[in-house]
Write an enzyme that holds these catalytic residues in place. Structure first.
Site, short mmCIF file in Angstrom:
data_model
loop_
_atom_site.label_atom_id
_atom_site.label_comp_id
_atom_site.label_asym_id
_atom_site.label_seq_id
_atom_site.Cartn_x
_atom_site.Cartn_y
_atom_site.Cartn_z
N GLY A 9 -23.82 -32.64 13.28
CA GLY A 9 -24.75 -33.87 13.14
C GLY A 9 -24.68 -34.80 14.17
O GLY A 9 -25.00 -36.01 14.10
N GLY A 10 -24.51 -34.04 15.59
CA GLY A 10 -24.50 -34.74 16.70
C GLY A 10 -25.75 -35.54 17.12
O GLY A 10 -25.80 -36.13 18.43
N LEU A 13 -28.39 -40.23 13.67
CA LEU A 13 -28.44 -41.59 13.97
C LEU A 13 -26.81 -41.78 14.64
O LEU A 13 -26.63 -42.49 15.51
CB LEU A 13 -28.50 -42.31 12.71
N GLY A 15 -24.39 -39.67 15.39
CA GLY A 15 -24.03 -38.71 16.40
C GLY A 15 -24.30 -39.15 17.86
O GLY A 15 -23.80 -39.21 18.86
N TYR A 144 -26.26 -36.80 -4.07
CA TYR A 144 -25.78 -37.13 -2.72
C TYR A 144 -24.14 -37.43 -2.99
O TYR A 144 -23.42 -37.26 -2.19
CB TYR A 144 -26.53 -38.09 -2.02
N LYS A 148 -20.71 -35.90 -1.70
CA LYS A 148 -19.76 -36.73 -0.78
C LYS A 148 -18.57 -37.08 -1.43
O LYS A 148 -17.55 -36.92 -0.52
CB LYS A 148 -20.42 -37.87 -0.24
N VAL A 174 -25.97 -47.78 7.66
CA VAL A 174 -25.69 -47.82 9.07
C VAL A 174 -27.11 -47.75 9.51
O VAL A 174 -28.22 -47.47 8.87
CB VAL A 174 -25.23 -46.46 9.61
N ARG A 216 -26.79 -55.77 0.69
CA ARG A 216 -26.47 -54.48 1.36
C ARG A 216 -25.62 -55.07 2.90
O ARG A 216 -25.57 -56.25 3.17
CB ARG A 216 -27.28 -53.62 2.20
#
Ligand code: NAP
Ligand code: GDP
Length: 341
Positions: A9-10, A13, A15, A144, A148, A174, A216
């Site tokens: 996943g580089g 966002l 990565g 999800y 995870k 993030v 959040r």
């Protein structure tokens, strides 16, 4: 080269933020490039990690000694609500293939990126690593969240049965440059940045989903990148008990302070300011609010890392907005209705 670090996943966002930090911090510094490290930032075009053979080929090619596992099917609240099974399956496949390849290729250390979404909906706050499995996650993103959560279980099992050093970081929401700005599928900050930009450009209404009341905790992607690099290089101790009911593998909460929770309305206000939108905006309360709040404590993290400063929210948001406005034509903006272009 003694250390080969594969970032799955580089190109996303997080990565891209890791790549930025590695390239831009002074070489040899705490977070900058080091001569004995080779960093590989992989994208889905280097191999679809839902497929075991493609995953093995990626590992065969780079022979990583360390893996930061970021690759995932990711999205904001509204995308999570629409594609629960697809989130569940894709992420289960990706995680299983990556972790098993790490085992087969004898990777020395793996840090997988989870999310505070994995926590039970009804839980005591602030979140701690002991309560991940103590009840069902919020209904809106259970696909999800369950996929995870399973990484936490897998890490524990790989450690117990094979002694693998597989661990995780559990960040809050993030944001930053190179985000996904899809109007419908993105997380709240990139989605609202894009909506606000179009409202300013076209003189159309800026509409924020839900009531604006949920809270959040946001972390800037470049701060998170620093914390991953720290966790990779410096944090290897194993706390006595971290799996629910005891256990052996480490987890870290990259998060700003609990007192830095912000409401969605405060986010919208900050975006209006960063974009320079001069109209008024409204809330569409027919849209979902999602989980009301999910604050995590960073006390353990700060006690371990020592001196670390988070970028203030307004400063990070201004940098992120600037990146988006400067790079609109090359950013991941998804489908924009013809009338708004
Ligand atoms: P992102 O911007 O959507 O990037 C996802 C990355 O995963 C991309 O590099 C993408 O590759 C790769 N990828 C997706 N499916 C893949 C597949 N089948 N095979 C190989 N690679 C695949 O996501 P992000 O926000 O950086 O998220 C990174 C990690 O942080 C994820 O594990 C996510 O769950 C976690 N996280 C994110 C947030 C947040 O607010 N964004 C919050 C908490 C945790 P391509 O570029 O080639 O598509
Ligand atoms: P979450 O933290 O996993 O729920 O993810 P999001 O980043 O998608 O944030 C969701 C919160 O932002 C909810 O309270 C939504 O009602 C609110 N929100 C307001 N407008 C938007 C929008 O345009 N997109 C998204 N994703 N959320 C929005």
């Amino acid at each position: 080269m003694s250390t080969v670090i594969l970032v799955t996943g580089g190109t996303g966002l997080v990565g891209k933020a890791m790549e930025y930090v590695i390239e831009n911090e002074p070489a040899g510094s705490r977070f900058g490039k080091r001569p004995d490290e080779k960093w590989i930032f992989a994208s889905s075009s280097d191999g679809d990690l839902r497929d075991l053979e493609q995953t093995r080929k990626l590992f065969e090619k780079y022979k990583p000694t360390h893996v930061i596992h970021l690759a995932a099917m990711v999205g904001g609240l509204f995308k999570n609500m629409k594609y629960k099974l697809t989130f569940l399956r894709n992420n289960i496949l990706i995680n299983d293939n990556v972790l098993h390849s790490c085992y087969e290729f004898k990777v020395q250390k793996v840090i997988s990126c989870l999310s505070t979404c994995v926590f039970p909906d009804k839980v005591e706050y602030p979140l701690t690593e002991l309560t991940i499995h103590n009840g069902p996650p919020h209904e809106s993103n259970f696909g999800y969240a369950h996929a995870k959560r399973m990484v936490d279980v897998q890490n524990h099992a790989y450690k117990e049965e094979f002694g693998c050093n597989f661990t995780s970081a559990i960040p809050t929401n993030v944001f930053g440059p190179h985000d996904n700005y899809d109007l419908e599928d993105a997380h709240v900050i990139p989605a609202l940045l894009h909506k606000c930009y179009l409202a300013k450009k076209n003189g159309t209404p800026f509409i924020v989903g839900g009531s604006g009341k949920p809270l959040r905790q946001f972390i800037y992607s470049r701060d998170l990148a620093n914390l991953f690099i720290w966790q990779l290089r410096e944090y290897d101790s194993v706390p006595p008990s971290s799996f629910a009911g005891g256990g052996s593998h480490t987890r870290i909460f990259p998060a700003v302070g609990e007192d830095e929770e912000v409401t969605i309305k405060e986010v919208a206000d900050a975006i209006v300011k960063a974009v320079g939108f001069e109209g008024s905006y409204s809330f569409d309360t027919s849209r979902a609010d999602g989980q009301y709040r999910k604050p995590a404590s960073n006390k353990k993290l700060l006690s371990l890392i020592g001196d670390f400063k988070f970028t203030p929210f307004d400063e990070a948001l201004a940098e992120s907005a600037k990146w988006f406005l400067d790079n609109y034509n090359n950013a991941r903006i998804g489908d924009v209705p013809e009338a708004s272009k």
